[in-house]
Design a protein around this motif. Sequence first.
Motif, mmCIF file in Angstrom:
data_model
loop_
_atom_site.group_PDB
_atom_site.id
_atom_site.type_symbol
_atom_site.label_atom_id
_atom_site.label_comp_id
_atom_site.label_asym_id
_atom_site.label_seq_id
_atom_site.Cartn_x
_atom_site.Cartn_y
_atom_site.Cartn_z
ATOM 1 N N SER A 124 11.327 15.521 2.112
ATOM 2 C CA SER A 124 10.342 14.361 1.887
ATOM 3 C C SER A 124 10.249 13.491 3.166
ATOM 4 N N MET A 125 9.385 13.393 3.667
ATOM 5 C CA MET A 125 9.119 12.615 4.982
ATOM 6 C C MET A 125 9.200 11.114 4.876
ATOM 7 N N ASP A 126 9.007 10.744 3.739
ATOM 8 C CA ASP A 126 9.025 9.252 3.341
ATOM 9 C C ASP A 126 10.379 8.493 2.914
ATOM 10 N N ALA A 127 11.198 9.846 2.531
ATOM 11 C CA ALA A 127 12.731 9.416 2.429
ATOM 12 C C ALA A 127 13.515 9.352 3.504
ATOM 13 N N TRP A 128 14.819 9.071 3.272
ATOM 14 C CA TRP A 128 15.809 9.156 4.325
ATOM 15 C C TRP A 128 16.156 10.437 5.054
ATOM 16 N N ASP A 129 15.597 11.630 4.314
ATOM 17 C CA ASP A 129 15.279 13.162 4.968
ATOM 18 C C ASP A 129 14.588 12.772 6.105
ATOM 19 N N ARG A 188 10.138 0.284 9.497
ATOM 20 C CA ARG A 188 10.200 1.752 9.757
ATOM 21 C C ARG A 188 9.230 2.337 10.868
ATOM 22 N N SER A 189 9.743 3.456 11.471
ATOM 23 C CA SER A 189 8.703 4.127 12.202
ATOM 24 C C SER A 189 7.787 4.929 11.385
ATOM 25 N N ASP A 190 6.733 5.320 11.930
ATOM 26 C CA ASP A 190 5.770 6.086 11.217
ATOM 27 C C ASP A 190 6.520 7.475 10.611
ATOM 28 N N GLN A 191 5.982 7.853 9.550
ATOM 29 C CA GLN A 191 6.667 9.302 9.222
ATOM 30 C C GLN A 191 6.277 10.440 10.029
ATOM 31 N N GLU A 218 0.990 -1.212 -0.144
ATOM 32 C CA GLU A 218 -0.188 -0.004 0.059
ATOM 33 C C GLU A 218 0.742 1.226 -0.036
ATOM 34 N N ASN A 219 0.593 2.245 -0.665
ATOM 35 C CA ASN A 219 1.490 3.451 -0.895
ATOM 36 C C ASN A 219 1.627 4.129 0.693
ATOM 37 N N ASN A 220 2.966 4.414 0.738
ATOM 38 C CA ASN A 220 3.485 5.046 1.727
ATOM 39 C C ASN A 220 3.260 4.311 3.272
ATOM 40 N N TYR A 221 3.029 3.022 3.413
ATOM 41 C CA TYR A 221 2.744 2.737 4.604
ATOM 42 C C TYR A 221 4.151 2.497 5.293
ATOM 43 N N ALA A 222 4.023 2.365 6.714
ATOM 44 C CA ALA A 222 5.480 2.409 7.626
ATOM 45 C C ALA A 222 4.896 1.484 8.411
ATOM 46 N N TYR A 253 14.088 10.722 8.118
ATOM 47 C CA TYR A 253 14.862 9.959 9.354
ATOM 48 C C TYR A 253 16.548 9.915 9.507
ATOM 49 N N ALA A 254 16.754 11.710 9.616
ATOM 50 C CA ALA A 254 17.912 12.019 9.635
ATOM 51 C C ALA A 254 18.884 11.275 10.553
ATOM 52 N N ALA A 255 18.417 11.112 11.820
ATOM 53 C CA ALA A 255 19.336 10.374 12.885
ATOM 54 C C ALA A 255 19.616 9.202 12.394
ATOM 55 N N SER A 256 18.666 8.050 11.841
ATOM 56 C CA SER A 256 18.762 6.916 11.131
ATOM 57 C C SER A 256 20.030 7.002 10.194
ATOM 58 N N ARG A 257 20.002 7.908 9.453
ATOM 59 C CA ARG A 257 20.904 8.196 8.275
ATOM 60 C C ARG A 257 22.316 8.516 8.776
ATOM 61 N N ARG A 258 22.322 9.468 9.996
ATOM 62 C CA ARG A 258 23.483 9.591 10.398
ATOM 63 C C ARG A 258 24.212 8.296 10.947
#
Length: 543
Positions: A404-409, A338-341, A270-274, A411-416
Amino acid sequence: MTHVQQHADELRAAARHFGRRRFLTTTGAAAALAFATQLPAAGAAAAAELDARRVTEDPFTLGVASGDPLPGSVLLWTRLAPRPFEPDGGLPANRVAVRWELARDERFTRIVRRGVVTAHPEFRHTVHVEVAPLDAGHVFFYRFRVGDWTSPVGRTRTAPSPAARTREVKLAAVSCQAYHDGYFTAYRHLADEDVDVVFHLGDYLYEYAVDATGGARAYTDRTLPAVFNRETLTLEDYRLRYALYKTDPDLRAAHAAHPFVVTWDDHETENNYAGDTSEDGVPPEEFLLRRAAAYRAYWEHQPLRRPQLPEGPDMKLYRRLRFGKLAQFDILDTRQYRSDQAYGDGWQVPGPLLDDPARTLTGAAQERWLLDGWQASRARWNVLPQQVVFSERRDRPTADFTLSMDAWDGYAASRRRILAGAQAAGVENLMVLTGDVHVGIGLDIKADFRDPASRTVGTEIVTTSIASGRNGADRPSNHDRITQANPHVKFYSGRRGYVTVALGQESARADFRTVPYVTRPGAPVATAASLVTEAGDPGLKPA
């Protein structure tokens, strides 16, 4: 264990063990989904075996595929479906014996392995054959037989041995193939490419309704049944949708030509599920039932090995492949855990939630697996095939930018943490492969995206869509805003197609291959841009 984690575990258990008594007392969509996902294990129903002489129509309408190449093994796939647009595929609920052959030549004069596998009705007569032991780094040809019917011939290969000093690995990356948005012409061209492996980075199908004309496929000389003109919810819905997609001749050609390594994004469910959170606020216990149906159909219809067989709404899709000493591929799943957006799933002004260390795109277990794998890696290139854009991507070059809240942006802490783990492991040649956004992008991965002068620590190659977004444009309408706001963007195009990447000992070259249109068949293919990154000196430059 937190209360949230405990609740999530309880919901998953409910989805795995939703029984018939509960089905009879439940109403609405949840009831239908519960019934759809309660299937016995293969063979548990002790179905009688079908006499192959009763298969009077071609059962190989969905083609053949191979996947997840290992040094000593290949995985072969097909599904028996004489009438693919019928719920049962046109076969009775019987077991079917399927013969298979693997040869060194396309004429099958040098057969190296053969056997018989059972296609079970519980899995809609799909088969997954793991063939071993085989010589490493070799091309093989394969086919299946049922009665007097023989499948198309597929071509596959094993990976190089772990100790091999491989000179080059050439891969292709694809994503986002909305059937209703156009033809899969790019796949026909990809079938003719000389590549070792194809990575599918998500959105293999879309859950949206497909009308009788096939949406933008106005040139298709057939009328689709009404069963496709609804959103996929049940296991039957998802199975039928895979059947629709796999009737596409260009997709079948690409699968027959190359081994695929697949991972999903959102639209396979489903679109954008988390995680267990639906886009539309459906209760988690109901959404997990839909997820179980989607995951089961995905495994059935993809060239995946036994460890990926789902259990209810859970499926371990992240995994690792190695091609000699040259490349390690760590395939991610950025949807299931993933956590919810934060702030909704669209483009939003960034806020403090993005830096919350408790939020994750990968989940803790997958993150640890990835970082441990990098610590142990001795590969020249560490490649991360995954779904959503990894690098920062501001939508405008002004202070009021959104992300975009759906991309790694989002989830900045996760990316770091991921980038810190790569640095701690001494990863020098990091390459991220991405899909999702229906554009081709080449990006430098920065140690600190807020500082354009900061060190470049890797490269990201974003493949455009196969068809999603219809024809697109060479220069998207937001081209100037995106490139001005993000100086680490080195290429940006909105045409459809795929990307090939040649990994060598000294450098890697990415060719963005595009077609000018998808709303009618027969488009030619061209190289829109070629970018190179040098081993030990990350950053993209024109080839």
